[in-house]
Every structure is written in structure tokens, then in C-alpha cells.
Design a protein around this motif. Structure first.
Motif, mmCIF file in Angstrom:
data_model
loop_
_atom_site.group_PDB
_atom_site.id
_atom_site.type_symbol
_atom_site.label_atom_id
_atom_site.label_comp_id
_atom_site.label_asym_id
_atom_site.label_seq_id
_atom_site.Cartn_x
_atom_site.Cartn_y
_atom_site.Cartn_z
ATOM 1 N N GLY A 1 -74.105 38.763 -0.782
ATOM 2 C CA GLY A 1 -72.936 37.904 -1.508
ATOM 3 C C GLY A 1 -73.820 37.431 -2.793
ATOM 4 N N MET A 2 -75.354 37.144 -2.807
ATOM 5 C CA MET A 2 -75.769 36.743 -3.989
ATOM 6 C C MET A 2 -75.834 37.873 -4.921
ATOM 7 N N LEU A 3 -76.083 38.954 -4.470
ATOM 8 C CA LEU A 3 -76.125 40.257 -5.430
ATOM 9 C C LEU A 3 -74.757 40.548 -6.064
ATOM 10 N N THR A 4 -73.621 40.192 -5.276
ATOM 11 C CA THR A 4 -72.535 40.419 -6.047
ATOM 12 C C THR A 4 -72.114 39.433 -7.238
ATOM 13 N N ALA A 5 -72.445 38.369 -6.794
ATOM 14 C CA ALA A 5 -72.270 37.112 -8.028
ATOM 15 C C ALA A 5 -73.488 37.351 -9.089
ATOM 16 N N PHE A 6 -74.603 37.792 -8.830
ATOM 17 C CA PHE A 6 -75.541 37.394 -9.894
ATOM 18 C C PHE A 6 -75.359 38.520 -10.668
ATOM 19 N N ASN A 7 -75.172 39.629 -10.016
ATOM 20 C CA ASN A 7 -75.227 40.992 -10.831
ATOM 21 C C ASN A 7 -73.681 40.726 -11.869
ATOM 22 N N ALA A 8 -72.728 40.248 -11.282
ATOM 23 C CA ALA A 8 -71.530 40.094 -11.991
ATOM 24 C C ALA A 8 -71.841 39.187 -13.263
ATOM 25 N N LEU A 9 -72.313 37.904 -12.971
ATOM 26 C CA LEU A 9 -72.578 37.153 -13.989
ATOM 27 C C LEU A 9 -73.607 37.285 -15.049
ATOM 28 N N LEU A 10 -74.695 37.950 -14.425
ATOM 29 C CA LEU A 10 -75.851 38.311 -15.594
ATOM 30 C C LEU A 10 -75.436 39.625 -16.156
ATOM 31 N N GLY A 11 -74.505 40.396 -15.666
ATOM 32 C CA GLY A 11 -74.171 41.833 -16.329
ATOM 33 C C GLY A 11 -73.210 41.483 -17.325
ATOM 34 N N ALA A 12 -72.303 40.595 -16.990
ATOM 35 C CA ALA A 12 -71.265 40.162 -17.992
ATOM 36 C C ALA A 12 -71.780 39.392 -19.303
ATOM 37 N N VAL A 13 -72.663 38.356 -19.003
ATOM 38 C CA VAL A 13 -73.021 37.683 -19.949
ATOM 39 C C VAL A 13 -74.161 38.576 -20.970
ATOM 40 N N GLY A 14 -75.000 39.404 -20.220
ATOM 41 C CA GLY A 14 -76.197 40.058 -21.017
ATOM 42 C C GLY A 14 -75.165 41.294 -22.031
ATOM 43 N N SER A 15 -74.297 41.850 -21.459
ATOM 44 C CA SER A 15 -73.889 42.903 -22.197
ATOM 45 C C SER A 15 -72.992 42.301 -23.318
ATOM 46 N N LEU A 16 -72.293 41.221 -23.028
ATOM 47 C CA LEU A 16 -71.595 40.674 -24.321
ATOM 48 C C LEU A 16 -72.498 40.176 -25.445
ATOM 49 N N ALA A 17 -73.472 39.491 -25.085
ATOM 50 C CA ALA A 17 -74.459 39.008 -26.031
ATOM 51 C C ALA A 17 -74.982 40.299 -26.762
ATOM 52 N N VAL A 18 -75.212 41.288 -26.336
ATOM 53 C CA VAL A 18 -75.749 42.490 -27.001
ATOM 54 C C VAL A 18 -74.861 43.140 -27.775
ATOM 55 N N GLU A 19 -73.785 43.080 -27.141
ATOM 56 C CA GLU A 19 -72.578 43.768 -27.900
ATOM 57 C C GLU A 19 -71.787 43.122 -29.224
ATOM 58 N N ARG A 20 -72.258 41.883 -29.267
ATOM 59 C CA ARG A 20 -71.877 40.919 -30.420
ATOM 60 C C ARG A 20 -73.008 41.467 -31.553
ATOM 61 N N GLU A 21 -74.025 41.837 -31.264
ATOM 62 C CA GLU A 21 -75.023 42.033 -32.216
ATOM 63 C C GLU A 21 -74.826 43.573 -32.678
ATOM 64 N N ASP A 22 -74.595 44.525 -31.865
ATOM 65 C CA ASP A 22 -74.436 46.038 -32.233
ATOM 66 C C ASP A 22 -73.176 46.462 -32.802
ATOM 67 N N GLY A 23 -72.190 45.351 -33.057
ATOM 68 C CA GLY A 23 -70.944 45.744 -33.710
ATOM 69 C C GLY A 23 -69.593 45.993 -32.612
#
Length: 284
Positions: free
Chosen positions: A68-90
């Protein structure tokens, strides 16, 4: 074709492509594999211990909560991290220019992060089957419960991660916000220790957020029926699990696209260049 459906189809296609590319990129998939193996090692050392006062293996009690923890953590961190990076790379700037582009972006992110999360869950689960032979006696109902809990959990937490990521203006800020959210939720979720050990108002607060229900749902899928006695109220609260996770999923899927569109309207090439310059200065 309906623009919304077309955007969703493009999002699914994009998410599948990103997932396949991630499998071929050691840096992207490496973190998922390493963290999954670390959790397996923890359960390996727990396999011969029992939960105090019971005959239940400590590893058998830990495994569902870890999934359960893996599901939530990977989803939260994956969405947050990729969104932050993709704001910078266009990437977001390009998505903004397409009809229903932010909806397609969100669908693509849900697909790619969900598939990566499933890989992580499968690594831990397969290892658990070897460490805990009793898991092989889990019936079809238990496996079906695990599947719908994971699917609902991903839909409940991925849009939340996208919303958190939209509030950050740099990858560093995004990392801080996501770790704050993850740390706060895990502290009151009952993932690492019984929820009954917390004060009553913290128990009530935990019931509002999806992480507690993810852990509870996974325990109901993979634990013996007698283990329900250790839960609050002595029940798995299946209907409540569906209701809370479903409510978070619906709310997130309704709120995330307009929030992302609002964020995208503020994006411009000049802002992206400023972020790149700042990133280069940090590296330099």
C-alpha cells in the motif's frame, strides 16, 4: 472525434511510450528496483519473527502495508517529480498548445507512473511469495481485492501528486513539498504501526486521507480473516475503503485538469528559459 476522448487516447499512447522508454533507461527504473529490493531485504529479516501476542509472521503483517505504501509513494512522488521537471524542459509548454492538451498530459502521466508502480509492487509481491509460502494460499477474492485496491489507490493519489507538483516552481520546491506530504501522511497512516497507538484526533485525520485506506485494503486482501480483529472496529471496512478511495479519485480527476490548465496558462518560453538559466547556475 470528441476532443476529450482524442486527448485521452493520445495520453494513453504517450504514457505507454514513456513507460517503455523508462524500462530501457537504467537511471529512471533503477530507483524503483533498488527501493523495492530494500523492502524485500527488510521482510527477509522479519520472516521468522511473529507479531507480539499472535502467531502471525511479522513479515506477513508488513507486506500488505508495504504494498500500500509503495502504491501511494510511487504515485505521489512520480507525479510531482515528473511535473516539476517537465515544466523546465518545455514539455508542458508544448502540451499547452494542443486542444485538451493538459488532459492528455494528465492521462499520460497516470498511465506511465501507474505502470512503473505496478512493476515495483510486483517485485515485492513475487519476493513475498517466496519468503511467505502462506501467501500462495490467498484465494481469488484476495487477489481481486488487491487489484482493485491498487487501481483505486493509484487514481486517488496520482492526481493529488499532479496538484502538489503544480504548486511548485522548481524541482527543489517540488521535492520538498512531496516529501512533506509523504512524511506527514505516512506518520498518521498506520502503515508502520497500529493506528490505535495514535491520539483519537489523529486517527480521525488519518481516515480522511487515502494512505490509511490503501494499507487497510491491502491487509484485507492478503491477511487471514482473523487479522481483522487487530484493526479499528475489528473489521476491514471494505465499503468505507471503496468510498474514501473512490471519492479521492473522483475529486482528483475533476480538479487536477483545471488546476494544470491554470498553471499552464502562466507558462511561457521566457519563464522556461529563466528556469533553465537558474538550473545551469546551480550546476555550475
Amino acid at each position: 472525434m470528441n476532443p476529450t476522448l482524442h486527448a485521452a487516447r493520445l495520453g494513453v499512447s504517450r504514457g505507454w511510450t514513456e513507460f517503455k522508454n523508462a524500462l530501457l533507461n537504467p537511471q529512471e527504473i533503477g530507483f524503483t528496483i533498488v527501493t523495492s529490493i530494500a523492502l524485500v531485504i527488510v521482510m527477509y529479516f522479519q520472516r521468522d519473527a511473529t507479531l507480539p501476542g499472535t502467531s502471525l509472521s511479522l513479515a506477513a503483517v508488513t507486506l500488505p502495508s508495504v504494498l500500500g505504501m509503495l502504491t501511494a509513494f510511487n504515485a505521489l512522488l512520480g507525479a510531482v517529480g515528473s511535473l516539476a521537471v517537465e515544466r523546465e524542459d518545455g514539455t508542458l509548454l508544448r502540451a499547452k498548445a494542443l486542444p485538451q492538451g493538459m488532459l492528455g498530459y494528465l492521462v499520460g502521466r497516470i498511465v506511465s507512473v501507474s505502470l512503473t508502480t505496478v512493476i515495483s509492487v510486483l517485485i515485492v509481491l513475487v519476493a513475498g511469495l517466496f519468503l511467505l509460502p502462506a501467501l500462495t494460499r490467498t484465494g481469488p477474492g484476495g487477489w481481486l481485492t488487491m487489484v482493485w485496491v491498487i487501481l483505486l489507490g493509484l487514481l486517488a493519489t496520482l492526481p493529488l501528486g499532479a496538484i502538489i507538483g503544480s504548486l511548485a516552481n522548481s524541482p527543489q520546491t517540488a521535492a520538498g513539498l512531496s516529501m512533506l506530504a509523504v512524511g506527514g501522511l505516512s506518520a498518521i497512516s498506520g502503515i508502520f504501526y497500529p493506528l490505535s497507538a495514535l491520539a483519537g484526533w489523529l486517527q480521525a485525520l488519518a481516515h480522511v486521507f487515502p494512505l490509511y485506506w490503501l494499507g487497510l485494503g491491502m491487509r484485507s486482501a492478503l491477511s487471514p480473516a482473523s487479522a481483522a480483529a487487530a484493526e479499528l472496529g475489528g473489521s476491514w471496512h471494505t465499503l468505507e475503503t471503496v468510498g474514501v478511495l473512490g471519492a479521492w479519485a473522483v475529486a482528483g480527476l475533476l480538479l487536477a485538469p483545471p488546476i494544470l490548465r491554470r498553471m499552464a496558462r502562466r507558462e511561457a518560453g521566457s519563464l522556461m528559459q529563466v528556469r533553465r538559466d537558474r538550473a545551469l547556475q546551480r550546476i555550475g
